[in-house]
Every structure is written in structure tokens, then in C-alpha cells.
Design an enzyme around this catalytic site. Structure first.
Site, short mmCIF file in Angstrom:
data_model
loop_
_atom_site.label_atom_id
_atom_site.label_comp_id
_atom_site.label_asym_id
_atom_site.label_seq_id
_atom_site.Cartn_x
_atom_site.Cartn_y
_atom_site.Cartn_z
N HIS A 155 25.31 -22.74 -25.61
CA HIS A 155 23.85 -22.95 -25.60
C HIS A 155 23.15 -21.74 -26.23
O HIS A 155 22.45 -20.98 -25.55
CB HIS A 155 23.45 -23.11 -24.13
CG HIS A 155 22.05 -23.56 -23.86
ND1 HIS A 155 20.95 -23.01 -24.47
CD2 HIS A 155 21.58 -24.52 -23.04
CE1 HIS A 155 19.85 -23.60 -24.00
NE2 HIS A 155 20.22 -24.53 -23.14
N GLU A 259 22.53 -25.49 -30.38
CA GLU A 259 23.69 -25.43 -29.50
C GLU A 259 24.79 -26.36 -29.99
O GLU A 259 24.51 -27.49 -30.38
CB GLU A 259 23.26 -25.86 -28.09
CG GLU A 259 21.95 -25.23 -27.64
CD GLU A 259 21.32 -25.94 -26.44
OE1 GLU A 259 22.04 -26.58 -25.66
OE2 GLU A 259 20.08 -25.85 -26.28
#
Ligand code: BG6
Length: 287
Positions: A155, A259
Site C-alpha cells: 500500500h 498500490e
């Protein structure tokens, strides 16, 4: 020119153990908590990763910024932590290697926390290579006798000069679920995605390299990936930033998340004994 790398073991924010990695090409910082890379900077360049000035640094809580490891699920799950438990617990440093190109690879392992009870038994390793670029690899082995269903995602929060001067390319033609519109399914038509409001999209079935074009910092960030069929693009914008206790009200202006992972309908099913590998390489170039 410096000839070899250096690793310093120190205490970071909140007293959490922190590794400071120095190579002739770049510097990085990695917390054992979450095996969380919070900093990477090539010599002579702006930092690559964004880290919130309001982040928590506490056992049981995720760090806001850098590269949280999202695993074994992505997003909310009833009665459980958002985005899985891998980012909320300490990992162990197992090995340090210097590579022929003078980059340094650190290998981490995840001691399974109580939340892993009820999951088919698995093991998780994470390799971080700090050099001219930053390479991350998450490896999961299904150690059980049943299928292991998992979502994973690196992320990554990137530092940008000013969000209005940023575009993301590489996703044209991909389907995405728009979380801002109740997971409406859409197809990306833009060559360059720009930002003018809350953006929260899970692009599915895409293995493409993406690029962040930052006109203010005058650089491109190139995000190459392997073993990933999803790309998530996120900026909370004004209202959501204000609701997040661990994120400054104005910080949405200086970050964007792009991400790499396998989320939602791209979740993986690992047969007993099988290994999954999610790899991401982050590099920069001028514009
Ligand atoms: C993104 C999700 O990946 O992560 C967003 O798509 C979410 O919906 C964001 O808000 C941040 O999540 P968290 O748990 O770190 O606040």
C-alpha cells in the site's frame, strides 16, 4: 564515493525498533513493526515515500505512510481489523545481504500473531532491496493441508510536490471498482488519471507498469510489479483527511497511493504447499 553499505539498528518514533539502511546510491528506513519501509531516498533526490506527521507508532496500530503490508485481507472485514493484521505487528529481521551492485537486501519473517488462529497455517517472508531503486517482495507459503484464500497489497504512499500537478498513467482500459461510488464497476478511459477529489479505485486484472508524473518535483516514479493483478489508486482528499486521526488535514496535497497487489475479485487461492509472490520495483526518472 562510499564503497559499501551500512545498517544502523536504532529506536524510531514511539521507541519502536528501526533499521537505517545506507547504500552508496540511497538511504532507507524500515521499522520491524509491520516490516514497514517508511523512507527511501536516492542521493540528491527528494524522498520517494510519504510519511504522515500525525502517524501513530504503536504496537497494534498501523503506521500512516511508507509501505504498509496489507495481508491476509484487503479493506474491511466484519469484526476484524481493516486491511489485515500484517501491518500491526512486529516482523523479525532474518538476513542481510550485500549484492554485487552494492544494493542491500534485508529478509524479514512474520511470527504469526493470535489473529492468525483460524487461518490455514501459513508463513510469510518479506524481502526489501535498497539500491538505485527500491524493490519489495512478499512471499506467502501455504503450510496447511487446505486451500489458503488471501488478498495482499503493498500500500505504497508516494511523496508528490502538489496533488493537482500529478497524473498516473498505465491503467487505461482496465476495469475498476470505484469505492467513492459504492464500488460501481467502471472502465478507465484516461491515458493520464488526475486528481480533483476523493479517489479510491481498485483496478482489477491489470499487470501493467504504472507511472506517476509529478510536474512540481519534476520527476516520474515508475512502479513495476510481478505477481500482481490489482492496482489501487487512493487519495483521501479534504473531508476524509479531516476524519482520519493519524493524517494531517492538508497532507492529502503531498501524497498519492499507488498500490500493487491482489485484491477483491483478484484474491488468490493457494493450494497446500504452494507459494505466492508479490513483487514491486520503484524507481525514479527526471521529466
Ligand atoms: C486504501 C483503500 O487502499 O486504503 C481505502 O482503498 C482506505 O478505502 C485506504 O481508506 C486507507 O486505509 P487505512 O486502513 O490505512 O486507513
Amino acid at each position: 564515493m562510499e564503497k559499501s553499505g551500512l545498517i544502523i539498528f536504532s529506536k524510531g518514533n514511539g521507541g519502536l525498533p528501526l533499521l537505517k539502511v545506507h547504500t552508496p546510491m540511497s538511504d532507507a528506513e524500515i521499522y520491524l513493526h509491520g516490516a514497514h519501509v517508511t523512507h527511501f531516498q536516492r542521493k540528491g533526490e527528494e524522498p520517494l515515500l510519504f510519511l504522515s506527521g500525525s502517524s501513530r507508532f504503536e504496537e497494534g496500530q498501523p503506521i500512516r505512510g511508507g509501505i504498509p503490508i496489507i495481508f491476509p485481507w484487503f479493506g474491511p472485514r466484519e469484526g476484524k481489523l481493516m486491511h489485515g493484521f500484517a501491518r500491526n505487528h512486529p516482523w523479525e529481521l532474518k538476513e542481510i545481504d550485500t549484492n554485487p551492485d552494492q544494493s542491500i537486501t534485508l529478509a524479514f519473517e512474520f511470527p504469526l500473531p493470535a489473529e492468525a488462529t483460524g487461518f490455514p497455517k501459513f508463513s510469510a517472508k518479506y524481502f526489501v532491496t535498497v539500491g538505485e531503486s527500491l524493490t519489495l517482495q512478499l512471499q506467502i507459503v501455504n503450510e496447511s493441508l487446505e486451500n489458503l484464500t488471501l488478498e495482499d497489497c503493498l500500500h505504497t504512499y508516494f511523496t508528490v510536490g502538489e496533488i493537482s500537478a500529478v497524473t498516473v498513467s498505465g491503467l487505461k482500459g482496465a476495469d475498476y471498482l470505484d469505492k467513492v461510488e459504492g464500488l460501481a464497476r467502471k472502465k478507465e478511459t484516461a491515458e493520464q488519471i488526475s486528481f480533483s477529489g476523493e479517489t479510491d479505485r481498485a483496478y482489477l486484472g491489470t499487470t501493467a507498469t504504472t507511472e506517476i508524473h509529478d510536474a512540481k518535483l519534476r520527476r516520474r516514479i515508475i512502479i513495476e510489479k510481478e505477481g500482481s493483478r490489482s492496482t489501487v489508486v487512493w487519495n483521501p482528499w479534504i473531508a476524509k483527511a479531516k476524519l482520519m486521526p493519524d493524517f494531517g488535514d492538508e497532507e492529502y496535497l503531498r501524497m498519492v497511493c499507488v498500490e500493487a497487489g491482489n485484491v477483491l475479485e483478484n484474491r488468490r487461492v493457494l493450494a497446500p504447499g504452494n507459494v505466492s509472490s508479490l513483487k514491486m520495483r520503484l524507481s525514479t526518472a527526471g521529466i
